[in-house]
Design an enzyme around this catalytic site. Sequence first.
Site, PDB file in Angstrom:
ATOM      1  N   GLY A  43       0.646  -0.946  -0.079  1.00  0.00           N
ATOM      2  CA  GLY A  43       0.086  -0.117  -0.027  1.00  0.00           C
ATOM      3  C   GLY A  43       1.260   1.158  -0.366  1.00  0.00           C
ATOM      4  N   LEU A  44       0.517   2.337   0.108  1.00  0.00           N
ATOM      5  CA  LEU A  44       1.185   3.908   0.079  1.00  0.00           C
ATOM      6  C   LEU A  44       1.678   3.933   1.113  1.00  0.00           C
ATOM      7  CD1 LEU A  44      -2.111   5.476  -1.833  1.00  0.00           C
ATOM      8  CD2 LEU A  44       0.028   4.702  -2.769  1.00  0.00           C
ATOM      9  N   SER A  45       2.192   5.093   0.664  1.00  0.00           N
ATOM     10  CA  SER A  45       3.120   5.457   2.239  1.00  0.00           C
ATOM     11  C   SER A  45       2.432   6.128   2.411  1.00  0.00           C
ATOM     12  CB  SER A  45       4.949   6.392   1.821  1.00  0.00           C
ATOM     13  OG  SER A  45       4.661   6.814   2.933  1.00  0.00           O
ATOM     14  N   GLY A  46       2.419   5.897   3.922  1.00  0.00           N
ATOM     15  CA  GLY A  46       1.228   6.401   5.191  1.00  0.00           C
ATOM     16  C   GLY A  46       0.164   5.994   5.366  1.00  0.00           C
ATOM     17  N   GLY A  48      -0.509   2.504   6.111  1.00  0.00           N
ATOM     18  CA  GLY A  48      -1.009   1.625   7.533  1.00  0.00           C
ATOM     19  C   GLY A  48      -0.633   0.496   8.071  1.00  0.00           C
ATOM     20  N   LYS A  49       0.439   0.771   6.873  1.00  0.00           N
ATOM     21  CA  LYS A  49       1.726  -1.075   6.432  1.00  0.00           C
ATOM     22  C   LYS A  49       2.116  -1.433   7.756  1.00  0.00           C
ATOM     23  CE  LYS A  49       3.970   0.192   2.805  1.00  0.00           C
ATOM     24  NZ  LYS A  49       3.113   1.460   3.099  1.00  0.00           N
ATOM     25  N   SER A  50       2.981  -0.218   8.845  1.00  0.00           N
ATOM     26  CA  SER A  50       3.842  -0.438   9.828  1.00  0.00           C
ATOM     27  C   SER A  50       2.819  -0.997  10.951  1.00  0.00           C
ATOM     28  CB  SER A  50       4.351   0.529   9.753  1.00  0.00           C
ATOM     29  OG  SER A  50       5.386   0.448   8.666  1.00  0.00           O
ATOM     30  N   SER A 117       5.518  -1.588  -2.358  1.00  0.00           N
ATOM     31  CA  SER A 117       6.225  -2.853  -3.757  1.00  0.00           C
ATOM     32  C   SER A 117       5.034  -2.429  -3.928  1.00  0.00           C
ATOM     33  CB  SER A 117       5.524  -4.105  -2.673  1.00  0.00           C
ATOM     34  OG  SER A 117       4.240  -4.809  -2.052  1.00  0.00           O
TER      35      SER A 117
HETATM   36  P1  ADP Z   1       3.221   2.781   5.840  1.00  0.00           P
HETATM   37  O1  ADP Z   1       3.627   2.179   7.060  1.00  0.00           O
HETATM   38  O2  ADP Z   1       2.280   2.265   5.036  1.00  0.00           O
HETATM   39  O3  ADP Z   1       3.722   3.994   5.539  1.00  0.00           O
HETATM   40  P2  ADP Z   1       2.304   4.231   8.788  1.00  0.00           P
HETATM   41  O4  ADP Z   1       2.375   2.940   9.954  1.00  0.00           O
HETATM   42  O5  ADP Z   1       4.034   3.634   9.033  1.00  0.00           O
HETATM   43  O6  ADP Z   1       2.072   3.483   6.594  1.00  0.00           O
HETATM   44  O7  ADP Z   1       1.625   5.308   9.364  1.00  0.00           O
HETATM   45  C1  ADP Z   1       0.149   5.034   9.150  1.00  0.00           C
HETATM   46  C2  ADP Z   1      -0.556   6.214   9.779  1.00  0.00           C
HETATM   47  O8  ADP Z   1      -2.110   5.855  10.219  1.00  0.00           O
HETATM   48  C3  ADP Z   1       0.672   6.087  11.569  1.00  0.00           C
HETATM   49  O9  ADP Z   1       0.660   8.111  12.106  1.00  0.00           O
HETATM   50  C4  ADP Z   1      -1.397   6.301  12.329  1.00  0.00           C
HETATM   51  O10 ADP Z   1      -0.859   6.175  13.934  1.00  0.00           O
HETATM   52  C5  ADP Z   1      -2.220   6.110  11.251  1.00  0.00           C
HETATM   53  N1  ADP Z   1      -3.955   5.721  11.930  1.00  0.00           N
HETATM   54  C6  ADP Z   1      -4.651   6.701  11.765  1.00  0.00           C
HETATM   55  N2  ADP Z   1      -5.848   5.499  11.884  1.00  0.00           N
HETATM   56  C7  ADP Z   1      -5.212   4.371  11.608  1.00  0.00           C
HETATM   57  C8  ADP Z   1      -4.906   2.438  11.657  1.00  0.00           C
HETATM   58  N3  ADP Z   1      -6.887   2.528  11.578  1.00  0.00           N
HETATM   59  N4  ADP Z   1      -4.435   1.477  11.247  1.00  0.00           N
HETATM   60  C9  ADP Z   1      -3.503   2.314  10.660  1.00  0.00           C
HETATM   61  N5  ADP Z   1      -2.558   3.281  11.144  1.00  0.00           N
HETATM   62  C10 ADP Z   1      -3.783   4.829  11.612  1.00  0.00           C
END
Ligand code: ADP
Length: 209
Positions: A43-46, A48-50, A117
Amino acid sequence: MEETERNVKKDVTHNLVWHTMEISRKMREDHMKQKAFTIWMSGLSGAGKSTIANALEKRLYAMGKKTMLLDGDNVRMGLNSNLGFSDEDRVENIRRIAEVAKLMNDAGLIVITAFISPYRHDRENAKQIIGDEFREVYVSTSIEECEKRDVKGLYKAAREGKIAQFTGITSPYEVPEHADVVIDTAEMDVETCVNHILEQLKELLQESK
Ligand code: ADP
């Protein structure tokens, strides 16, 4: 790579012959009382993957599962520190991650990967490497939501032209067409997302208990 009649893999060019290990993957899985597989989050950056991967791993850990989490930036700071974001390097980034996930699966571990990815072809390649125990989770959070969150300030920088080839802005993200699980983190909280993934993967998790 060629396979001989005895099913032994050979790479004639480099004088390599696959060495068969006496402790098999099945034996390692039985030892750990679990079925090894890889949960591939894309999925896109941000998106929620991590965050989801961490919460998911904590739940699996609490269930007594033996796991490992491979996360984008961490891997880029170590194993893949010599790779950038060109098309060629993105391909190699994913190939190495898939090979590591496969090795960890062979060791009996349940692996979660959290990488953008963005290319279908690379995810297909990862699936080829990892095999039948590959499950794709598409974190489908929209670009508008990801950009609004802009956790690392990367979208702002990309819009200002400070980051080249940024996924979703100046580099494509190819949406998975046959993901095993789809979650939109704008619509579900973290716990609900984790429950949804666990529910979809429950058959694999119940195997070899
Ligand atoms: P990625 O790894 O995809 O780049 P991150 O997990 O680093 O994304 O960031 C996702 C952001 O979105 C975090 O700041 C997280 O707290 C926020 N967020 C808000 N709601 C959700 C949710 N339901 N699940 C996951 N992340 C969430």
